[in-house]
Design an enzyme around this catalytic site. Structure first.
Site, PDB file in Angstrom:
ATOM      1  N   ALA A 167       0.535  -1.563  -0.280  1.00  0.00           N
ATOM      2  CA  ALA A 167       0.275   0.121   0.046  1.00  0.00           C
ATOM      3  C   ALA A 167       0.987   0.925   0.172  1.00  0.00           C
ATOM      4  O   ALA A 167       0.197   2.214  -0.882  1.00  0.00           O
ATOM      5  CB  ALA A 167      -0.849  -0.070   0.891  1.00  0.00           C
ATOM      6  N   HIS A 190      10.113   2.445 -23.522  1.00  0.00           N
ATOM      7  CA  HIS A 190       9.433   2.721 -21.668  1.00  0.00           C
ATOM      8  C   HIS A 190      10.600   3.916 -21.238  1.00  0.00           C
ATOM      9  O   HIS A 190      11.988   3.879 -22.255  1.00  0.00           O
ATOM     10  CB  HIS A 190      10.016   1.068 -20.255  1.00  0.00           C
ATOM     11  CG  HIS A 190       8.548   0.253 -21.379  1.00  0.00           C
ATOM     12  ND1 HIS A 190       8.835  -0.501 -21.872  1.00  0.00           N
ATOM     13  CD2 HIS A 190       7.849   0.661 -20.569  1.00  0.00           C
ATOM     14  CE1 HIS A 190       8.045  -1.401 -22.518  1.00  0.00           C
ATOM     15  NE2 HIS A 190       6.478  -0.788 -20.929  1.00  0.00           N
ATOM     16  N   HIS A 191      10.261   3.529 -20.073  1.00  0.00           N
ATOM     17  CA  HIS A 191      11.364   5.126 -19.303  1.00  0.00           C
ATOM     18  C   HIS A 191      12.842   4.117 -19.528  1.00  0.00           C
ATOM     19  O   HIS A 191      13.446   3.578 -19.009  1.00  0.00           O
ATOM     20  CB  HIS A 191      11.250   5.603 -18.093  1.00  0.00           C
ATOM     21  CG  HIS A 191      10.730   4.181 -17.435  1.00  0.00           C
ATOM     22  ND1 HIS A 191      11.522   3.448 -16.311  1.00  0.00           N
ATOM     23  CD2 HIS A 191       9.111   3.506 -16.980  1.00  0.00           C
ATOM     24  CE1 HIS A 191      11.105   3.004 -15.684  1.00  0.00           C
ATOM     25  NE2 HIS A 191       9.620   2.331 -16.617  1.00  0.00           N
ATOM     26  N   ALA A 243      -1.590 -10.233 -13.643  1.00  0.00           N
ATOM     27  CA  ALA A 243      -0.923 -10.304 -14.578  1.00  0.00           C
ATOM     28  C   ALA A 243       0.407  -9.401 -15.082  1.00  0.00           C
ATOM     29  O   ALA A 243       0.436  -8.526 -13.658  1.00  0.00           O
ATOM     30  CB  ALA A 243      -1.776  -9.130 -15.336  1.00  0.00           C
ATOM     31  N   THR A 303       5.679  -7.608 -21.205  1.00  0.00           N
ATOM     32  CA  THR A 303       4.468  -7.468 -22.335  1.00  0.00           C
ATOM     33  C   THR A 303       4.742  -7.450 -23.719  1.00  0.00           C
ATOM     34  O   THR A 303       3.814  -8.521 -24.043  1.00  0.00           O
ATOM     35  CB  THR A 303       4.219  -6.051 -21.988  1.00  0.00           C
ATOM     36  OG1 THR A 303       3.668  -5.483 -20.713  1.00  0.00           O
ATOM     37  CG2 THR A 303       2.990  -5.515 -23.121  1.00  0.00           C
ATOM     38  N   LYS A 318      13.933   1.263 -16.791  1.00  0.00           N
ATOM     39  CA  LYS A 318      13.398  -0.082 -16.994  1.00  0.00           C
ATOM     40  C   LYS A 318      14.370  -0.697 -16.960  1.00  0.00           C
ATOM     41  O   LYS A 318      15.360  -0.362 -17.858  1.00  0.00           O
ATOM     42  CB  LYS A 318      12.888   0.111 -17.968  1.00  0.00           C
ATOM     43  CG  LYS A 318      11.831  -1.395 -18.172  1.00  0.00           C
ATOM     44  CD  LYS A 318      10.573  -1.352 -18.559  1.00  0.00           C
ATOM     45  CE  LYS A 318       9.948  -3.030 -19.131  1.00  0.00           C
ATOM     46  NZ  LYS A 318       9.055  -3.058 -17.509  1.00  0.00           N
ATOM     47  N   ARG A 353       4.657  -3.050   4.089  1.00  0.00           N
ATOM     48  CA  ARG A 353       6.387  -3.621   4.361  1.00  0.00           C
ATOM     49  C   ARG A 353       6.219  -4.182   5.418  1.00  0.00           C
ATOM     50  O   ARG A 353       6.587  -3.055   6.720  1.00  0.00           O
ATOM     51  CB  ARG A 353       7.887  -2.946   3.613  1.00  0.00           C
ATOM     52  CG  ARG A 353       8.842  -4.484   4.268  1.00  0.00           C
ATOM     53  CD  ARG A 353       9.438  -4.098   2.814  1.00  0.00           C
ATOM     54  NE  ARG A 353       9.967  -2.388   3.929  1.00  0.00           N
ATOM     55  CZ  ARG A 353      11.093  -1.935   4.252  1.00  0.00           C
ATOM     56  NH1 ARG A 353      11.785  -2.987   4.631  1.00  0.00           N
ATOM     57  NH2 ARG A 353      11.581  -0.990   4.061  1.00  0.00           N
ATOM     58  N   ASN A 379       1.291  -7.126 -16.275  1.00  0.00           N
ATOM     59  CA  ASN A 379       0.536  -5.581 -17.019  1.00  0.00           C
ATOM     60  C   ASN A 379      -1.154  -5.974 -17.158  1.00  0.00           C
ATOM     61  O   ASN A 379      -1.590  -6.234 -17.750  1.00  0.00           O
ATOM     62  CB  ASN A 379       0.516  -5.323 -18.791  1.00  0.00           C
ATOM     63  CG  ASN A 379       0.343  -4.466 -19.061  1.00  0.00           C
ATOM     64  OD1 ASN A 379      -0.376  -3.193 -18.744  1.00  0.00           O
ATOM     65  ND2 ASN A 379       1.369  -3.743 -19.542  1.00  0.00           N
ATOM     66  N   MET A 415       2.087   2.067  -6.967  1.00  0.00           N
ATOM     67  CA  MET A 415       1.298   0.814  -7.483  1.00  0.00           C
ATOM     68  C   MET A 415      -0.234   1.715  -6.348  1.00  0.00           C
ATOM     69  O   MET A 415      -1.063   1.748  -6.593  1.00  0.00           O
ATOM     70  CB  MET A 415       1.292   0.062  -7.924  1.00  0.00           C
ATOM     71  CG  MET A 415       2.243   0.134  -9.075  1.00  0.00           C
ATOM     72  SD  MET A 415       1.181   0.794 -10.751  1.00  0.00           S
ATOM     73  CE  MET A 415      -0.512   0.226 -10.224  1.00  0.00           C
TER      74      MET A 415
END
Ligand code: NAD
Length: 257
Positions: free
Chosen positions: A12, A147-148, A115, A158, A151, A38, A117, A16
């Site tokens: 949390a 991607h950025h 998933a 994906t 990564k 954590r 993604n 994400m």
């Protein structure tokens, strides 16, 4: 009105996890029963945060476990879901073979939606790419992703999944990812192109090229919230589903090929 879906959210405090909490709080269809961070220990090894026994108590009456805690928290999220016989929705990536095996074993007891993604658009892209590739079996397929700059893995998970879907739709074995393009193109092999730059969230293109024409299917991610929205849609969908390993495409009712 339907009762809200009550969630136990693992990870949390992460990027994400925060997106999930924010979007869930803006939607009366969801309630966060417990937000799990954590587990932290003091110097003597005693837990000072995230006592999972407390989580189990506080989560009484929850409908699903939603996990974005990565490899570090995945086991705890899975254990709790199995223990409470709750559906698990997980977007944690980089899972070890043992973690994947544990997830598969758990799926005989609880519904699991995992998933790499959670974009609903990417699920549709994979579906359309598989359809197009099987309709045009002789066309060359290339997968192009961006991607950025931070990564580390390439091609993206994906992109590899898109390649697997194309190969499966053509009844071909899944070749190893082909990035080195020196030499002539091997017939039927999928080539991958990778770009890493700036803060690009994620772009994937499946290019099918025939003689004198080509078909390009492209998905562009505009913000990270879309993954949280997809996972929440998955949480709403999975409540009441049978045990088993489900896919994002199932949430949209897409046929598996
Ligand atoms: P992050 O590092 O910001 O967040 C992870 C959080 O989990 C951290 O706050 C960490 O302290 C916490 N955590 C670790 N162990 C825990 C435990 N035992 N219990 C509870 N929390 C614990 O990372 P992020 O960017 O939020 O990404 C999280 C995961 O989701 C990664 O695996 C990432 O690759 C994946 N991801 C998936 C999608 C998707 O669509 N499936 C999209 C983006 C990211």
């Amino acid at each position: 009105m339907n009762e809200p879906i009550r969630l136990i959210v693992f990870g949390a405090a992460g990027r994400m996890g925060q997106a999930v909490l924010r979007i869930a709080s803006e939607n009366s269809g969801f309630e966060v029963a417990v937000a799990v961070v954590r587990e932290r220990k003091d110097d003597a090894g005693n837990a000072v945060a995230a006592n999972y026994a407390t989580v189990v108590d506080a989560g009484t009456g929850a409908d699903a476990v939603l996990d974005f805690s990565g490899t570090a928290g995945f086991n705890a999220a899975l254990d709790l879901a199995v223990q409470r016989r709750l559906p698990l929705v997980s977007g944690s990536t980089g899972l070890s073979d043992a973690q994947q095996a544990a997830m598969a074993a758990a799926a005989s007891k609880i519904p699991v939606l995992w998933a790499a993604n959670f974009s609903l658009g990417v699920a549709v892209l994979a579906h359309l790419a598989a359809q197009a590739a099987s309709l045009l079996p002789d066309w060359d397929c290339e997968i192009i992703e961006a991607h950025h700059r931070l990564k580390t893995d390439a091609p993206s998970g994906t992109a590899l999944t898109l390649g697997e879907r194309v190969n499966a739709s053509r009844g071909r074995p899944n070749d190893p990812a082909r990035i080195d393009r020196s030499g002539k193109r091997a017939p039927g092999a999928i080539g991958y192109s990778v770009s890493r730059a700036g803060d690009i969230i994620g772009e994937h293109e499946v290019r099918l090229a025939g003689s004198g024409e080509r078909l390009e299917l492209i998905h562009r991610a505009g913000d990270r919230d879309l993954f949280a929205r997809g996972a929440l849609a998955g949480a709403r969908w999975i409540v009441g589903k049978p045990a088993g390993l489900h896919q994002v495409g199932d949430v949209l009712g897409l046929a598996r090929r």
